[in-house]
Design a protein around this motif. Structure first.
Motif, short mmCIF file in Angstrom:
data_model
loop_
_atom_site.label_atom_id
_atom_site.label_comp_id
_atom_site.label_asym_id
_atom_site.label_seq_id
_atom_site.Cartn_x
_atom_site.Cartn_y
_atom_site.Cartn_z
N UNK A 182 0.83 -1.21 0.00
CA UNK A 182 0.00 0.00 0.00
C UNK A 182 0.86 1.26 0.00
N UNK A 183 1.93 1.25 0.78
CA UNK A 183 2.75 2.46 0.91
C UNK A 183 3.67 2.67 -0.29
N UNK A 184 4.25 1.61 -0.79
CA UNK A 184 5.27 1.74 -1.82
C UNK A 184 4.71 1.73 -3.23
N UNK A 185 3.39 1.67 -3.39
CA UNK A 185 2.79 1.66 -4.72
C UNK A 185 2.84 3.07 -5.32
N UNK A 186 3.03 3.14 -6.64
CA UNK A 186 3.00 4.43 -7.33
C UNK A 186 1.56 4.91 -7.45
N UNK A 187 1.37 6.21 -7.33
CA UNK A 187 0.05 6.81 -7.46
C UNK A 187 0.11 7.91 -8.54
N UNK A 188 -0.04 7.50 -9.81
CA UNK A 188 0.10 8.47 -10.89
C UNK A 188 -0.96 9.55 -10.92
N UNK A 191 -1.76 11.40 -8.51
CA UNK A 191 -1.45 12.45 -7.54
C UNK A 191 -0.38 13.38 -8.09
N UNK A 192 -0.54 14.69 -7.89
CA UNK A 192 0.51 15.63 -8.35
C UNK A 192 1.81 15.48 -7.57
N UNK A 193 1.76 14.79 -6.44
CA UNK A 193 2.96 14.61 -5.63
C UNK A 193 3.59 13.23 -5.82
N UNK A 194 3.01 12.40 -6.71
CA UNK A 194 3.45 11.01 -6.82
C UNK A 194 4.91 10.91 -7.21
N UNK A 195 5.38 11.77 -8.09
CA UNK A 195 6.74 11.66 -8.59
C UNK A 195 7.74 12.49 -7.78
N UNK A 196 7.24 13.20 -6.79
CA UNK A 196 8.12 14.09 -6.03
C UNK A 196 8.83 13.30 -4.94
N UNK A 197 10.14 13.26 -5.01
CA UNK A 197 10.96 12.60 -4.01
C UNK A 197 11.99 13.59 -3.49
N UNK A 198 11.64 14.30 -2.46
CA UNK A 198 12.56 15.28 -1.91
C UNK A 198 13.86 14.61 -1.52
N UNK A 199 14.96 15.26 -1.92
CA UNK A 199 16.26 14.75 -1.54
C UNK A 199 16.76 13.61 -2.40
N UNK A 235 1.83 9.07 3.65
CA UNK A 235 1.30 8.99 2.29
C UNK A 235 1.71 10.25 1.53
N UNK A 236 2.71 10.11 0.69
CA UNK A 236 3.26 11.29 0.02
C UNK A 236 2.32 11.88 -1.03
N UNK A 237 1.25 11.18 -1.40
CA UNK A 237 0.31 11.74 -2.38
C UNK A 237 -0.68 12.70 -1.72
N UNK A 280 -1.88 17.22 2.61
CA UNK A 280 -1.80 17.45 4.05
C UNK A 280 -0.52 16.86 4.64
N UNK A 281 -0.06 15.75 4.07
CA UNK A 281 1.19 15.16 4.54
C UNK A 281 2.35 16.10 4.27
N UNK A 282 2.38 16.70 3.09
CA UNK A 282 3.45 17.64 2.75
C UNK A 282 3.41 18.86 3.67
N UNK A 283 2.21 19.35 3.96
CA UNK A 283 2.09 20.52 4.84
C UNK A 283 2.61 20.19 6.24
N UNK A 284 2.25 19.01 6.76
CA UNK A 284 2.67 18.64 8.11
C UNK A 284 4.17 18.40 8.17
#
Length: 487
Positions: A133-139, A141-149, A435-437, A440-444
């Protein structure tokens, strides 16, 4: 004639001497024969005795082996009886809940369903499902491809990642993953992170994005700890690994020197490990922890606590999962010891005593294990001297009240500015930050990284270190001393 007489006498004398010698020889031969016969008899008797001794010894070994096998069978039987007794206590408790009706009955029904699998089998299944569930790609989502760092082309988010090992409790090797978001040379402010998911399901991979993001945006080093998980290792194994990792990092275990400042962070059960490490560090005189980042913490494992008592029809399944995870984390009572060689059959009549109370294993202090603050930080007598905290949670999280109780105690015992909260509007429920997609996760994560940066590497970090003896605590006169806000 005279000569003949002399010769004859000599001849007779010689014959007499010869006959006497023959008689003597014959007499001696009989003695020797008797002596030889005697020795032969002794040898035969000795061989017989040796054979009897050998047969007796072998018989003794056989009896001892049978006794040892019997003791093993009896010990296995006592273990089975103990497990049966424990199961009976558990079933009685479930039956009482079913008879009581209401929410407890609904949770008991869920627990009965979980009982169709072994604890180990269900844990393995849950881990696989969670990773998928966590490691699946979510195309979508606008954040699906974003991998900070993760991209060296973006210098402001580029970090380095290393997997390391250190010698933890019982000389066992503990794996950690270091995310270098600060200075590439020399020690930098460091945040020790403990993943969540009921102590059972999370791992370094499932929380990679969260740790990577904190390191990239906070410009600090984040060290994720792969602590031992239940049911393979029960309480307090996870805590022992967590605190050992904190001490190892604070002592310069990363190999680039002693970090100038150290903080802890975690989500759900990992947040409880972070809070427990703060309590242990305070009581054990170190290491000094400058900040604690807690994401929707699970801080009270008491099955009769406020969280379980506040369950509703909507949260029954979630509460049942929590109860199952708590049981999987609970320590097992000590194995019954084999009887000593002096123990007779009275050993069979000895009662099977369990270190349990109403089906719950007891801790070293004789109280139920979940009352130990290492398992339930909310059970700690005091929060005085704990470091400033950032606590993020969702308003519709069934565990939201535990976060609020923790924050309220920090405010009361350490001062108003000792805790900063971020309550996200739903629907989000528990565990949203991994959940990076989710925006709210990005904001937190952004808010948490900013708080960590201010506490660990900002201008207030030096001030916080200099105020160690005065920060957010009541003095002996009852006066409250507080820190300035760092967010």
């Amino acid at each position: 004639n005279t000569n003949i007489s002399v010769y004859f006498c000599l001849l007779v004398q010689s014959v007499v001497f010869f006959l006497m010698a023959v008689v003597d020889v014959l007499a001696r031969k009989g003695y020797y024969d008797e002596l030889v016969h005697t020795f032969e008899s002794i040898r035969i008797k000795r061989s017989g005795v040796e054979k009897q001794i050998r047969e007796g010894y072998e018989e003794r070994l056989g009896i001892e082996a049978e006794i040892a096998a019997l003791k093993d069978r009896l010990l296995a039987l006592r273990k089975t009886m103990r497990n049966t007794q424990r199961t009976k206590l558990e079933n009685n408790r479930l039956l009482q809940d079913l008879e009581g009706g209401g929410i407890k009955a609904a949770i008991a029904l869920q627990m009965i369903k979980f009982g169709s699998m072994t604890v180990e089998g269900r844990a393995k299944q849950l881990r696989g499902t969670f990773r998928d569930d966590i490691l699946v790609d979510r195309p979508d989502s606008p954040h699906a491809r974003e991998q900070l760092g993760s991209s060296p082309s973006h210098k402001h988010t580029s970090i380095q990642v290393k997997d390391l090992l250190f010698k933890g409790p019982e000389k066992r090797k503990v794996r950690v993953r270091a995310y270098y978001g600060g200075a590439l040379e020399g020690p930098s402010p460091t945040l020790v992170y403990f993943h969540g998911e009921g102590y059972i399901m999370g791992d370094l991979d499932t929380h990679d994005w969260l740790c990577r993001s904190l390191a990239a945006m906070g410009r600090v080093t984040v060290v994720a700890v792969d602590y031992r998980r239940p049911p393979e290792t029960r309480f307090p194994g996870a805590f022992l690994d967590a605190y050992a990792a904190l001490r190892w990092v604070a002592a310069g275990g990363l190999g680039d020197g002693v970090p100038p400042t150290v903080g802890v962070a975690g989500d759900s059960s990992g947040a409880a490990l972070a809070a427990a490490c703060c309590l242990q560090a305070r009581d054990q005189d170190g290491p000094e922890v400058m900040v604690q980042l807690l994401f929707y913490p699970w801080l009270d494992l008491n099955p009769e606590g406020e969280t379980m008592q506040s369950a509703t029809i909507e949260t029954v399944e979630y509460m049942a999962e929590l109860d199952w995870q708590r049981r999987a984390y609970a320590p097992l009572p000590p194995e019954p010891e084999a009887p000593s060689s002096e123990a007779g059959l009275d050993w069979l009549n000895e009662p099977i005593e369990e270190a349990v109370e109403e089906g719950h294993p007891l801790g070293p202090d004789g109280n139920p294990w979940f009352e130990d603050w290492r398992a339930s930080p909310l059970a700690a007598e005091t929060f005085i001297d704990l470091p400033p905290a950032f606590v993020a949670y969702a308003e519709d999280d069934p565990l939201a009240q535990e976060a609020e109780r923790y924050c309220e105690r920090l405010r009361q015992e350490c001062g108003e500015d000792s805790v900063h909260t971020l309550c996200m509007q739903g629907p989000l429920s528990h565990g949203f930050m991994k959940y990076q997609h989710l925006p709210q996760a990005h904001a937190a994560v952004t808010a948490a990284a900013a708080f960590a940066a201010a506490a660990l590497r900002g201008p207030l970090a030096a001030t916080m270190r200099s105020m160690t003896t005065a920060k957010s605590r009541k003095s002996t006169t009852g006066q409250v001393v507080t820190l300035p806000s760092i967010a």
